[in-house]
Design an enzyme around this catalytic site. Structure first.
Site, PDB file in Angstrom:
ATOM      1  N   ASP A 197       3.788  -6.074   3.671  1.00 20.00           N
ATOM      2  CA  ASP A 197       3.478  -5.027   4.647  1.00 20.00           C
ATOM      3  C   ASP A 197       4.378  -5.193   5.868  1.00 20.00           C
ATOM      4  OD1 ASP A 197       2.187  -2.850   5.883  1.00 20.00           O
ATOM      5  OD2 ASP A 197       0.211  -3.528   5.254  1.00 20.00           O
ATOM      6  N   HIS A 209       0.808  -1.224   0.000  1.00 16.80           N
ATOM      7  CA  HIS A 209       0.000   0.000   0.000  1.00 16.80           C
ATOM      8  C   HIS A 209       0.839   1.271   0.000  1.00 16.80           C
ATOM      9  CE1 HIS A 209      -0.080   0.956   4.455  1.00 16.80           C
ATOM     10  NE2 HIS A 209       0.020  -0.340   4.614  1.00 16.80           N
ATOM     11  N   GLU A 220      -5.285   1.602   2.419  1.00 18.14           N
ATOM     12  CA  GLU A 220      -5.168   0.425   3.291  1.00 18.14           C
ATOM     13  C   GLU A 220      -5.418   0.804   4.736  1.00 18.14           C
ATOM     14  OE1 GLU A 220      -3.260  -2.557   5.950  1.00 18.14           O
ATOM     15  OE2 GLU A 220      -2.895  -0.412   5.794  1.00 18.14           O
ATOM     16  N   GLU A 221      -4.899   1.971   5.128  1.00 19.66           N
ATOM     17  CA  GLU A 221      -4.926   2.357   6.549  1.00 19.66           C
ATOM     18  C   GLU A 221      -6.335   2.696   7.049  1.00 19.66           C
ATOM     19  OE1 GLU A 221      -2.588   1.873   8.501  1.00 19.66           O
ATOM     20  OE2 GLU A 221      -0.716   1.912   7.363  1.00 19.66           O
ATOM     21  N   HIS A 267       3.061   2.978  13.299  1.00 18.05           N
ATOM     22  CA  HIS A 267       2.104   4.082  13.463  1.00 18.05           C
ATOM     23  C   HIS A 267       2.612   5.150  14.437  1.00 18.05           C
ATOM     24  CE1 HIS A 267      -1.687   2.105  11.548  1.00 18.05           C
ATOM     25  NE2 HIS A 267      -0.579   1.861  10.867  1.00 18.05           N
ATOM     26  N   ASP A 277       5.556   1.950   7.062  1.00 17.79           N
ATOM     27  CA  ASP A 277       4.244   1.330   6.823  1.00 17.79           C
ATOM     28  C   ASP A 277       3.513   2.180   5.799  1.00 17.79           C
ATOM     29  OD1 ASP A 277       1.778   0.135   6.957  1.00 17.79           O
ATOM     30  OD2 ASP A 277       1.329   0.795   8.988  1.00 17.79           O
TER      31      ASP A 277
HETATM   32 CO    CO Z   1      -0.516   0.627   9.045  1.00 21.12          CO
HETATM   33 ZN    ZN Z   2       0.569  -1.260   6.465  1.00 26.04          ZN
END
Ligand code: CO
Ligand code: ZN
Length: 334
Positions: A220, A65, A197-198, A306, A166
């Protein structure tokens, strides 16, 4: 590879606003593509056809992603401060003192309402962004504008740290694998650089329903269990890419897991097995698209997911590229 990583991780791309990332990736993958399309959601779909005469080519979708977590302006105060909402899984204890950047380059600093109880964590709606405006009128940013967290990429030996490992690091693995797959594979490959995606694996869901793959592989990041007082987990930085067995949204196809392990062992690639307590990836919607597909995920172990300092190991990234190439070049006898 680090120049490629730097350019991708520093790019602007909160979910729904991936254009700049796509514009960076497209020219890098064009030389290796038989066909390139961008669908209505913004997924970049790169097809590499099976070698001519391949007896039984499977349709293989590989997804990484392009989007990252971020924030969106929801209200501007009379004095020109911005209230905001989250785009994806933003943890409010990573906010205070952080910096964000809007698509036009405007930089904001994150402040918070008065803190009376320092043992409590302020929720996101008690934070604001200061872009230096003095009123709603002179504010360079509008309601609905998105921003990402603003941190430069740093190399700390083998450890690479940035705000959007990420999943730009998954995009790097996909790009690098495309480069190394000089000979066409025995399968029809669709590399999908996915969007949104998030906010719930939305881009991959649309792409997978369009492509209806036989085999699906997500690329990922995953969490690690190698820092103080963390939740126990048998994945650590520097021990190789992780072959996902289960997360909270998907149980990987057991035969595909065995095949990934076999290919890693044949090629002498160190790997780990991942059981993630929470979270999921683009592999989930790919597994469930249409009549379903044989799905798995190659994960890059990542600390501080994150947060503005997501950290991966360069050797794990290289291992993930090698494992993906080994898998795509061979028979899919799962
Ligand atoms: Co993520
Ligand atoms: Zn991810």
């Amino acid at each position: 590879m680090n120049d490629l990583i730097r350019s991708l991780v520093e790019a602007f791309g909160p979910s729904g606003f991936e254009d700049a990332v796509r514009d960076l990736i497209r020219p890098l993958v064009e030389p290796y593509a038989d066909e390139i399309t961008v669908d209505a959601l913004g997924n970049l779909i790169v097809r590499k056809k099976a070698v001519a005469g391949s007896p039984n080519p499977l349709k293989v979708m590989i997804a990484a992603h392009m989007d990252e977590i971020g924030v969106m302006v929801s209200h501007i105060t009379e004095k020109g401060f911005l209230r905001f909402t989250n785009i994806g899984g933003v943890h409010s204890h990573t906010l205070l003192g952080g910096r964000v950047r809007f698509a036009d380059g405007t930089i904001g600093v994150i402040g918070s309402d008065r803190i009376d109880d320092r043992s409590a964590i302020h929720p996101i709606n008690k934070h604001f962004i200061d872009v230096g405006a003095t009123s709603r009128e002179d504010c360079p940013v509008k309601v609905g504008d998105a921003a990402h967290f603003y941190r430069p990429f740093v190399e700390r030996g083998r450890h690479l740290t940035a705000k959007s490992m990420d999943d730009r690091i998954g995009c790097v693995v996909a790009i690098e694998a495309l480069r190394r797959l000089a000979e066409p594979a025995p399968h029809d490959l669709y590399f999908v650089f996915s969007v949104q995606e998030e906010v719930g694996t939305r881009g991959a869901e649309a792409a997978a329903n369009g492509l209806m793959p036989d085999v699906s592989i997500a690329l990922d990041v995953t969490l690690t269990g190698d820092v103080p007082e963390c939740r126990p987990m048998d994945v650590r930085l520097g021990a190789g890419p992780a072959i996902k067995v289960k997360d909270s949204g998907m149980i990987a196809h057991a035969g595909l897991v065995r095949l990934m392990r076999r290919r890693a062992e044949e090629a002498g690639i160190a790997y780990q097995l991942e059981v993630l307590d929470g979270g999921t990836t683009d592999a989930r919607p790919m597994q469930l698209a249409g009549p379903g597909s044989v799905a798995g995920c190659i994960s890059i172990p990542c600390r501080y997911v994150h947060s503005p300092s997501e950290t991966v190991d360069a050797g794990d990234v290289e291992g993930a590229v090698q494992l993906l190439v080994a898998l795509l070049q061979g028979e899919m006898d799962y």
